[in-house]
Design a protein around this motif. Sequence first.
Motif, PDB file in Angstrom:
ATOM      1  N   ASP A  59      28.466  92.046  60.283  1.00  0.00           N
ATOM      2  CA  ASP A  59      28.040  93.282  61.095  1.00  0.00           C
ATOM      3  C   ASP A  59      29.236  93.984  61.285  1.00  0.00           C
ATOM      4  N   GLU A  60      30.505  93.167  61.515  1.00  0.00           N
ATOM      5  CA  GLU A  60      31.933  93.872  61.493  1.00  0.00           C
ATOM      6  C   GLU A  60      31.910  94.702  60.357  1.00  0.00           C
ATOM      7  N   LEU A  62      29.951  95.951  58.270  1.00  0.00           N
ATOM      8  CA  LEU A  62      28.991  97.408  58.015  1.00  0.00           C
ATOM      9  C   LEU A  62      29.280  98.374  59.093  1.00  0.00           C
ATOM     10  N   ALA A  63      29.709  97.934  59.996  1.00  0.00           N
ATOM     11  CA  ALA A  63      29.924  98.959  61.188  1.00  0.00           C
ATOM     12  C   ALA A  63      31.120  99.571  61.118  1.00  0.00           C
ATOM     13  N   GLY A  66      31.245 102.017  58.159  1.00  0.00           N
ATOM     14  CA  GLY A  66      29.918 103.105  58.334  1.00  0.00           C
ATOM     15  C   GLY A  66      29.181 102.971  57.206  1.00  0.00           C
ATOM     16  N   THR A  68      26.360 102.834  54.562  1.00  0.00           N
ATOM     17  CA  THR A  68      24.840 103.305  54.346  1.00  0.00           C
ATOM     18  C   THR A  68      23.915 102.927  53.239  1.00  0.00           C
ATOM     19  N   ALA A 107      21.783  96.953  61.625  1.00  0.00           N
ATOM     20  CA  ALA A 107      22.570  97.828  61.318  1.00  0.00           C
ATOM     21  C   ALA A 107      21.908  99.140  60.898  1.00  0.00           C
TER      22      ALA A 107
END
Length: 326
Positions: A59-60, A62-63, A66, A68, A107
Amino acid sequence: MSWLITGGAGYIGAHVVRAMTEAGERAVVYDDLSTGIAGRVPPGVPLEAGSTLDRGRLDEVLAGHGITGVVHLAAKKQVDESVDRPLHYYRENVEGLRVLLEAVTAAGVPSFVFSSSAAVYGMPDVDLVREDTPCAPMSPYGETKLAGEWLVRATGRAAGLSTASLRYFNVAGAASPELADTGVCNLVPMVFERLTGGAAPRVFGDDYPTPDGTCVRDYIHVVDVAEAHVAAARALGTRPGRDLTLNIGRGEGVSVREMIDRITAITGHDRPATVTARRPGDPARVVASADRAAAELGWKARHDVQDMITSAWEGWVRQHPEAARH
Ligand code: WQD
């Protein structure tokens, strides 16, 4: 787009990273470094250490970057080991994928390219294997790749994720010596190891129903495999709602005997091969029909067996400098 390449410090993954960045895509590597090598990641490409089983870390990352699109290569890939350790293979290859897909869908990442294998076909009884040839994997490794394809497709449909599963045939070669495979698990490095150790290369059976009695495979250069990922990533990136399953091969069969003859000619280590018993579970012939990838991606392999062996040998000599002196 910004692509997360899981397993990007591995042999094939590092080639994918290189091809993506050369094509002008932004790449971030995610790798647990269990078999991956940090030095394979080029300068300027972020390397995030982590497991695909670690949802919080995913999660960390992917965010934080950014992301895609994801190209997922991180997996265990030794057929014989998978027979001894099926639980480990299902955990790493299927549960790791499931957790990754949870993170990806949460995400809202729209594109996912999955590294699959010709191992999903098992023992195909056809001249050229097409994507609609029935799948019957012969090992837990092949099962995890087929189950992975199902999981990817089902998640894609449910979550509106554009997906591609790429079924690699027999990958060999290197873009440059430092990116060469360090494993000795496949025909080309196994023959290098025997020859440079002063032993005769082994042919695992010469009584197969093939022209010279030895097994026939579709060998493909890792640079071509990497370019197929760029083409797939772009096909997904521009067209949402896609669901591709593609063979990544050359469509040309080469026998073990022919491979060994070429290897001895290229390396200069000329030692006659010994024929040993068949290796259990080896199909006589596995050669791709490469038509669908050409039609869907406009991609086609460019490199021949000569390029594969020559570049693999340069990598081998770099890793084993004594190999050149004989
Ligand atoms: C090729 C041929 C051997 C070594 C495996 C996996 C597949 C994929 C690629 C995935 C066979 C013969 C080998 C030797 C020999 N892996 N051989 N002497 O078995 O076609 O495919 O690797 O990620 O899923 O199944 O590849 O390179 O092991 O063997 O005669 O010293 O060479 O019997 O016919 P294989 P391989």
